[in-house]
Design a protein around this motif. Structure first.
Motif, PDB file in Angstrom:
ATOM      1  N   ALA A  51       0.834  -1.202   0.000  1.00  0.00           N
ATOM      2  CA  ALA A  51       0.000   0.000   0.000  1.00  0.00           C
ATOM      3  C   ALA A  51       0.869   1.253   0.000  1.00  0.00           C
ATOM      4  O   ALA A  51       1.945   1.270   0.597  1.00  0.00           O
ATOM      5  CB  ALA A  51      -0.906   0.007   1.217  1.00  0.00           C
ATOM      6  N   ASN A  52       0.413   2.302  -0.669  1.00  0.00           N
ATOM      7  CA  ASN A  52       1.120   3.589  -0.666  1.00  0.00           C
ATOM      8  C   ASN A  52       0.574   4.407   0.507  1.00  0.00           C
ATOM      9  O   ASN A  52      -0.361   5.179   0.355  1.00  0.00           O
ATOM     10  CB  ASN A  52       0.904   4.313  -1.990  1.00  0.00           C
ATOM     11  CG  ASN A  52       1.723   5.595  -2.083  1.00  0.00           C
ATOM     12  OD1 ASN A  52       2.649   5.792  -1.300  1.00  0.00           O
ATOM     13  ND2 ASN A  52       1.386   6.450  -3.021  1.00  0.00           N
ATOM     14  N   VAL A 131       7.189  24.170  -4.903  1.00  0.00           N
ATOM     15  CA  VAL A 131       7.776  22.902  -5.335  1.00  0.00           C
ATOM     16  C   VAL A 131       6.905  21.759  -4.826  1.00  0.00           C
ATOM     17  O   VAL A 131       6.568  21.699  -3.638  1.00  0.00           O
ATOM     18  CB  VAL A 131       9.216  22.740  -4.803  1.00  0.00           C
ATOM     19  CG1 VAL A 131       9.807  21.416  -5.286  1.00  0.00           C
ATOM     20  CG2 VAL A 131      10.092  23.904  -5.252  1.00  0.00           C
ATOM     21  N   GLU A 132       6.560  20.868  -5.738  1.00  0.00           N
ATOM     22  CA  GLU A 132       5.783  19.678  -5.359  1.00  0.00           C
ATOM     23  C   GLU A 132       6.725  18.485  -5.227  1.00  0.00           C
ATOM     24  O   GLU A 132       7.619  18.301  -6.057  1.00  0.00           O
ATOM     25  CB  GLU A 132       4.732  19.375  -6.427  1.00  0.00           C
ATOM     26  CG  GLU A 132       3.927  18.113  -6.132  1.00  0.00           C
ATOM     27  CD  GLU A 132       3.135  17.639  -7.335  1.00  0.00           C
ATOM     28  OE1 GLU A 132       1.943  17.976  -7.415  1.00  0.00           O
ATOM     29  OE2 GLU A 132       3.725  16.944  -8.200  1.00  0.00           O
ATOM     30  N   ALA A 133       6.507  17.707  -4.179  1.00  0.00           N
ATOM     31  CA  ALA A 133       7.184  16.413  -4.046  1.00  0.00           C
ATOM     32  C   ALA A 133       6.107  15.345  -4.158  1.00  0.00           C
ATOM     33  O   ALA A 133       5.103  15.408  -3.447  1.00  0.00           O
ATOM     34  CB  ALA A 133       7.912  16.314  -2.714  1.00  0.00           C
ATOM     35  N   HIS A 134       6.305  14.385  -5.070  1.00  0.00           N
ATOM     36  CA  HIS A 134       5.314  13.318  -5.203  1.00  0.00           C
ATOM     37  C   HIS A 134       6.010  11.968  -5.283  1.00  0.00           C
ATOM     38  O   HIS A 134       7.140  11.853  -5.778  1.00  0.00           O
ATOM     39  CB  HIS A 134       4.430  13.553  -6.434  1.00  0.00           C
ATOM     40  CG  HIS A 134       5.158  13.447  -7.747  1.00  0.00           C
ATOM     41  ND1 HIS A 134       5.407  12.257  -8.377  1.00  0.00           N
ATOM     42  CD2 HIS A 134       5.696  14.405  -8.534  1.00  0.00           C
ATOM     43  CE1 HIS A 134       6.053  12.475  -9.497  1.00  0.00           C
ATOM     44  NE2 HIS A 134       6.259  13.774  -9.613  1.00  0.00           N
ATOM     45  N   ASP A 135       5.317  10.958  -4.760  1.00  0.00           N
ATOM     46  CA  ASP A 135       5.869   9.610  -4.891  1.00  0.00           C
ATOM     47  C   ASP A 135       5.381   8.987  -6.197  1.00  0.00           C
ATOM     48  O   ASP A 135       4.685   9.641  -6.984  1.00  0.00           O
ATOM     49  CB  ASP A 135       5.529   8.762  -3.654  1.00  0.00           C
ATOM     50  CG  ASP A 135       4.025   8.591  -3.483  1.00  0.00           C
ATOM     51  OD1 ASP A 135       3.292   8.635  -4.489  1.00  0.00           O
ATOM     52  OD2 ASP A 135       3.575   8.423  -2.325  1.00  0.00           O
ATOM     53  N   HIS A 136       5.725   7.725  -6.420  1.00  0.00           N
ATOM     54  CA  HIS A 136       5.357   7.074  -7.685  1.00  0.00           C
ATOM     55  C   HIS A 136       4.380   5.936  -7.447  1.00  0.00           C
ATOM     56  O   HIS A 136       4.341   4.963  -8.210  1.00  0.00           O
ATOM     57  CB  HIS A 136       6.627   6.598  -8.409  1.00  0.00           C
ATOM     58  CG  HIS A 136       7.434   7.733  -8.955  1.00  0.00           C
ATOM     59  ND1 HIS A 136       7.433   8.114 -10.277  1.00  0.00           N
ATOM     60  CD2 HIS A 136       8.245   8.622  -8.314  1.00  0.00           C
ATOM     61  CE1 HIS A 136       8.220   9.164 -10.445  1.00  0.00           C
ATOM     62  NE2 HIS A 136       8.741   9.497  -9.271  1.00  0.00           N
ATOM     63  N   GLY A 137       3.596   6.047  -6.355  1.00  0.00           N
ATOM     64  CA  GLY A 137       2.564   5.056  -6.099  1.00  0.00           C
ATOM     65  C   GLY A 137       1.384   5.246  -7.035  1.00  0.00           C
ATOM     66  O   GLY A 137       1.311   6.218  -7.789  1.00  0.00           O
ATOM     67  N   PRO A 139      -2.723   5.296  -6.591  1.00  0.00           N
ATOM     68  CA  PRO A 139      -2.434   6.657  -7.060  1.00  0.00           C
ATOM     69  C   PRO A 139      -1.275   7.259  -6.261  1.00  0.00           C
ATOM     70  O   PRO A 139      -0.998   6.812  -5.137  1.00  0.00           O
ATOM     71  CB  PRO A 139      -3.741   7.394  -6.788  1.00  0.00           C
ATOM     72  CG  PRO A 139      -4.314   6.704  -5.593  1.00  0.00           C
ATOM     73  CD  PRO A 139      -3.954   5.249  -5.759  1.00  0.00           C
ATOM     74  N   HIS A 140      -0.630   8.275  -6.815  1.00  0.00           N
ATOM     75  CA  HIS A 140       0.517   8.852  -6.125  1.00  0.00           C
ATOM     76  C   HIS A 140       0.047   9.828  -5.038  1.00  0.00           C
ATOM     77  O   HIS A 140      -1.088  10.317  -5.075  1.00  0.00           O
ATOM     78  CB  HIS A 140       1.440   9.568  -7.122  1.00  0.00           C
ATOM     79  CG  HIS A 140       0.890  10.854  -7.663  1.00  0.00           C
ATOM     80  ND1 HIS A 140       0.242  10.952  -8.868  1.00  0.00           N
ATOM     81  CD2 HIS A 140       0.890  12.114  -7.146  1.00  0.00           C
ATOM     82  CE1 HIS A 140      -0.131  12.190  -9.080  1.00  0.00           C
ATOM     83  NE2 HIS A 140       0.240  12.925  -8.057  1.00  0.00           N
ATOM     84  N   LYS A 141       0.919  10.089  -4.100  1.00  0.00           N
ATOM     85  CA  LYS A 141       0.662  11.072  -3.041  1.00  0.00           C
ATOM     86  C   LYS A 141       1.658  12.211  -3.206  1.00  0.00           C
ATOM     87  O   LYS A 141       2.816  11.981  -3.592  1.00  0.00           O
ATOM     88  CB  LYS A 141       0.810  10.436  -1.655  1.00  0.00           C
ATOM     89  CG  LYS A 141      -0.290   9.447  -1.311  1.00  0.00           C
ATOM     90  CD  LYS A 141      -0.061   8.852   0.064  1.00  0.00           C
ATOM     91  CE  LYS A 141      -1.204   7.908   0.449  1.00  0.00           C
ATOM     92  NZ  LYS A 141      -2.456   8.627   0.695  1.00  0.00           N
ATOM     93  N   SER A 142       1.213  13.415  -2.898  1.00  0.00           N
ATOM     94  CA  SER A 142       2.098  14.570  -3.122  1.00  0.00           C
ATOM     95  C   SER A 142       1.858  15.641  -2.065  1.00  0.00           C
ATOM     96  O   SER A 142       0.811  15.673  -1.401  1.00  0.00           O
ATOM     97  CB  SER A 142       1.864  15.159  -4.520  1.00  0.00           C
ATOM     98  OG  SER A 142       0.544  15.683  -4.622  1.00  0.00           O
ATOM     99  N   THR A 143       2.844  16.512  -1.933  1.00  0.00           N
ATOM    100  CA  THR A 143       2.742  17.682  -1.062  1.00  0.00           C
ATOM    101  C   THR A 143       3.500  18.833  -1.711  1.00  0.00           C
ATOM    102  O   THR A 143       4.396  18.610  -2.528  1.00  0.00           O
ATOM    103  CB  THR A 143       3.294  17.376   0.351  1.00  0.00           C
ATOM    104  OG1 THR A 143       3.027  18.483   1.206  1.00  0.00           O
ATOM    105  CG2 THR A 143       4.793  17.154   0.296  1.00  0.00           C
ATOM    106  N   VAL A 144       3.125  20.056  -1.364  1.00  0.00           N
ATOM    107  CA  VAL A 144       3.726  21.247  -1.983  1.00  0.00           C
ATOM    108  C   VAL A 144       4.334  22.115  -0.888  1.00  0.00           C
ATOM    109  O   VAL A 144       3.754  22.261   0.197  1.00  0.00           O
ATOM    110  CB  VAL A 144       2.663  22.042  -2.766  1.00  0.00           C
ATOM    111  CG1 VAL A 144       3.257  23.333  -3.325  1.00  0.00           C
ATOM    112  CG2 VAL A 144       2.094  21.198  -3.903  1.00  0.00           C
TER     113      VAL A 144
END
Ligand SMILES: [Ca+2]
Ligand SMILES: [Ca+2]
Ligand SMILES: [Ca+2]
Ligand SMILES: [Ca+2]
Length: 269
Positions: A51-52, A131-137, A139-144
């Motif tokens: 799970a992501n 700047v956004e940081a996102h994972d590659h799951g 669906p992906h999860k991200s934060t700015v």
């Protein structure tokens, strides 16, 4: 648990009651101890199940960056970093610049921020990057995160005079201290000492100019010595250059022309 199980199966006796009480206390303690790590335990189980679970989190925030306006294009100015507790693609973080793309870029893999054009504090002394940081799951999860960039001044503007030539006239009987010209003015687009101007008069040993002096701060020219001590029939004008110099290191300067006519009593008659 084997000991407790075998004890519970015994007939109810005093010993059995004591053991059951101990068992209850023990289990209560175990539950209490597990509360603190319960979340992590669940997360680990979720992670191993693919799970992501985690969203990337930026570290070292809040960010603040200061950069000189003359920094070369392509220079690294800052590096953002985000961590993600998941494994594999669910925990692999990439960076995207959402705002500020005209002047800056971010490395997708490292979070290193570089300039991609010339900066100009006189146009904008501040820029807010997102700047956004996102994972590659999936669906992906991200934060700015916000990355405020303050662009610091460099002395890259010379003073600019309001005119190319300044003209005025003054009577030869004017007293010492009387104003001969007050219109000289120059503007410098920089800030601080880079825009603090001082004025000076430069001439080729002009005798009339010798009797005038300029205030280095205001640029006002006044009579320094009596203009026509000997009662001359005509006094030639003061033709000089006025130089405005800023306080930068190194300083920058500009030049304009000054012509001050001296009107003698004979000119009037
Ligand atoms: Ca994740
Ligand atoms: Ca500039
Ligand atoms: Ca500047
Ligand atoms: Ca300047």
């Amino acid at each position: 648990m084997g000991i407790f199980s075998s004890t519970i199966q015994c007939d109810i006796s005093l010993w059995g009651i004591v053991v059951i009480l101990i068992q209850g206390y023990f289990l209560q303690e175990v539950r209490a101890a597990d509360v603190a790590s319960l979340h992590d335990t669940v997360q680990r189980r979720l992670n191993t199940s693919g799970a992501n679970e985690y969203t990337p989190q930026f570290t070292g925030t809040p960010y603040k960056v200061e950069v000189l306006e003359n920094i070369p294009v392509g220079s690294a100015i800052f590096q953002v970093s985000a961590v993600d507790g998941d494994r594999g693609e669910n925990g692999r973080v990439s960076y995207v610049l959402l705002q500020g793309t005209q002047n800056f870029e971010v490395d997708e893999n490292t979070g290193l921020i570089k300039t991609r054009s010339f900066l100009d504090r006189e146009m904008a002394d501040h820029e807010m990057l997102l700047v956004e940081a996102h994972d590659h799951g999936t669906p992906h999860k991200s934060t700015v995160v916000k990355v405020p960039v303050h662009i610091l001044d460099v002395n890259d503007n010379a003073p600019v005079f309001s005119k190319d030539i300044y003209r005025s006239g003054i009577w030869d009987g004017s007293r010492v201290g009387q104003v001969a010209m007050r219109q000289i003015n120059a503007f410098d687009a920089d800030v601080g000492s880079n825009a603090e101007l001082s004025y000076s008069l430069v001439h080729s040993n002009n005798p009339t100019c010798h009797n005038l002096s300029i205030d280095p701060k205001s640029g006002v020219i006044r009579v320094a010595h009596q203009l026509n001590e000997e009662g001359a029939f005509h006094i030639s004008p003061c033709k000089a250059s006025v130089i405005a110099t800023d306080g930068g290191v190194p300083p920058l300067s500009s030049t304009a022309k000054v012509i001050i006519e001296i009107v003698t009593i004979n000119d009037i008659i």
